[in-house]
Design an enzyme around this catalytic site. Structure first.
Site, PDB file in Angstrom:
ATOM      1  N   ASP A  11       1.163  -1.467  -0.064  1.00 50.69           N
ATOM      2  CA  ASP A  11       0.468   0.124   0.369  1.00 50.69           C
ATOM      3  C   ASP A  11       0.920   1.466   0.139  1.00 50.69           C
ATOM      4  OD1 ASP A  11      -2.234  -1.508   0.088  1.00 50.69           O
ATOM      5  OD2 ASP A  11      -1.992  -1.849   2.375  1.00 50.69           O
ATOM      6  N   HIS A  59      -5.628  -3.525   4.912  1.00 50.48           N
ATOM      7  CA  HIS A  59      -5.697  -3.863   3.802  1.00 50.48           C
ATOM      8  C   HIS A  59      -6.266  -4.505   3.675  1.00 50.48           C
ATOM      9  CE1 HIS A  59      -2.574  -4.692   0.566  1.00 50.48           C
ATOM     10  NE2 HIS A  59      -3.187  -5.628   0.576  1.00 50.48           N
TER      11      HIS A  59
END
Ligand SMILES: NC(=O)C1=CN([C@@H]2O[C@H](COP(=O)(O)OP(=O)(O)OC[C@H]3O[C@@H](n4cnc5c(N)ncnc54)[C@H](O)[C@@H]3O)[C@@H](O)[C@H]2O)C=CC1
Ligand SMILES: O=C([O-])CC(=O)C(=O)O
Length: 339
Positions: free
Chosen positions: A175, A202
């Site tokens: 990310d 996530h």
């Protein structure tokens, strides 16, 4: 055991790169799921890491070939392949870091949570083996849904009496990698100079990039920040759709996984100021697990860092991610205690 290489050419090179002070300790790293889409390039990248002295590649199939292939690369670590559950003990014994990319990936139309039914059981059994054979290792959890697999791992370790919250990490580095790339493209700055914390979890809206804290500062208009946030949150889906049924991110994930494992090794080796975002046990919010910046040290997590000042939109994003993240955490805990 420490190998004194400080005076050798390799040792001097390591010192120059800030890896170690006096000597480079022996470090064993295992990759569980090493023959998979992430596992193979991640195994190669770990073979390139000079901090690794032994590399154990484990999978339920096809590891001998991957291990033979990777073992020919002329770098420090000795590589061994292990296949099937009866070789898991050997793969894990003596490990300092265990990286877990074992499990099924998404296909178009699926959420990460749709992987829960298969991956929860895989992660649970691998973590039971970790508790037995290398209870002191740092665990880098890649298998999805990370928002649930990390809590599952924690429960398995608690039941085995080996849980140390400083040693369990959900890998959210991809990310951060995406946020940096997308920000650099939009802000027209050198990507190598960019830093962007990504917090939360996530999956989808639980991924919260904090572009208000991005450096170098670019003063992008709010609509650009909104678009960058959405693209970061949907980065995994962008790859799943482009791969059209052939899996999810593997190469960028291997890169991100290698960065995170390297940070763990540097921390273990006493390199100062090693900070990465990770999904860890946390008191930063009311949720028991949360991703934020974490300082890594000789025992794993040295400090879970706070969120810092948030923009109004980030504050709103934080509030709206909490119910989903809470439910995913609770689902993992429930599974671990019921099955
Ligand atoms: N944390 C993150 O940012 C990311 C996580 N992922 C996740 O990583 C996982 C793996 O993805 P891919 O490598 O693309 O999948 P893949 O299907 O290509 O590879 C998975 C590997 O795991 C192995 N495996 C299955 N059960 C196992 C067990 N019990 N023990 C050891 N190995 C086992 C399989 O044999 C296979 O080689 C998926 O759950 C995916 O969603 C993927 C990208 C990013
Ligand atoms: O999207 C997926 O399923 C894989 C993943 O976690 C990512 O690429 O961030």
């Amino acid at each position: 055991m420490f190998r004194s290489v400080a005076r050798s050419a390799a040792g001097k090179n390591l010192l120059r790169r800030g890896y170690a002070t006096e000597s480079v300790p022996d470090r064993k790293v295992a990759v569980l799921g090493a023959a998979g889409g992430i596992g193979q390039p991640l195994s190669l990248l770990m073979k390139l890491n000079p901090l690794v002295s032994r590399l154990a590649l484990y999978d339920i199939a096809n590891t001998p070939g991957v291990a033979a292939d990777v073992s020919h690369v002329n770098t420090r670590s000795e590589v061994a392949g292990y296949v099937g559950e009866d070789q898991l003990k050997q793969a894990l014994e003596g490990c300092d870091v265990v990286i877990i990319p074992a499990g099924v990936p998404r296909k178009p139309g699926m959420t990460r949570d749709d992987l829960f039914n298969i991956n929860a059981g895989i992660v649970k059994s691998l973590c039971a083996a970790i508790a037995k054979y290398c209870p002191n290792a740092l665990v880098n959890m890649i298998s999805n849904p990370v928002n649930s697999t990390v809590p599952i791992a924690a429960e398995v370790f608690k039941k085995a009496g080996t849980y140390d919250e400083k040693k369990l990490f959900g890998v959210t580095t991809l990310d951060v990698v995406r946020a940096k790339t997308f920000y650099a493209g939009k802000a027209k700055v050198n990507v190598a100079d960019v830093n962007v914390p990504v917090v939360g979890g996530h999956a989808g809206i639980t991924i919260l990039p904090l572009f208000s804290q991005a450096t170098p500062k670019a003063n992008l208009p709010e609509e650009d920040i909104k678009a960058l946030t959405k693209r970061t949150q949907d980065g995994g889906t962008e790859v799943v759709e482009a791969k059209a049924g052939k899996g999810s991110a593997t190469l960028s994930m291997a890169y991100a996984g290698a960065i995170f494992a390297d940070a763990c090794l540097k921390g273990l080796n006493g390199v100062p100021d090693v900070v990465e975002c990770s999904f860890v046990q946390s008191t930063v919010t009311e949720l028991p697990f949360f991703a934020s910046k974490v300082r890594l040290g000789k025992n794993g997590v040295e400090e879970v860092m706070g969120l810092g000042p948030l923009s109004d939109n980030e504050q709103a994003g934080l509030e709206s991610l909490k119910p989903e993240l809470k439910a995913s955490i609770e689902k993992g805990i429930k599974f671990a205690n019921q099955n």
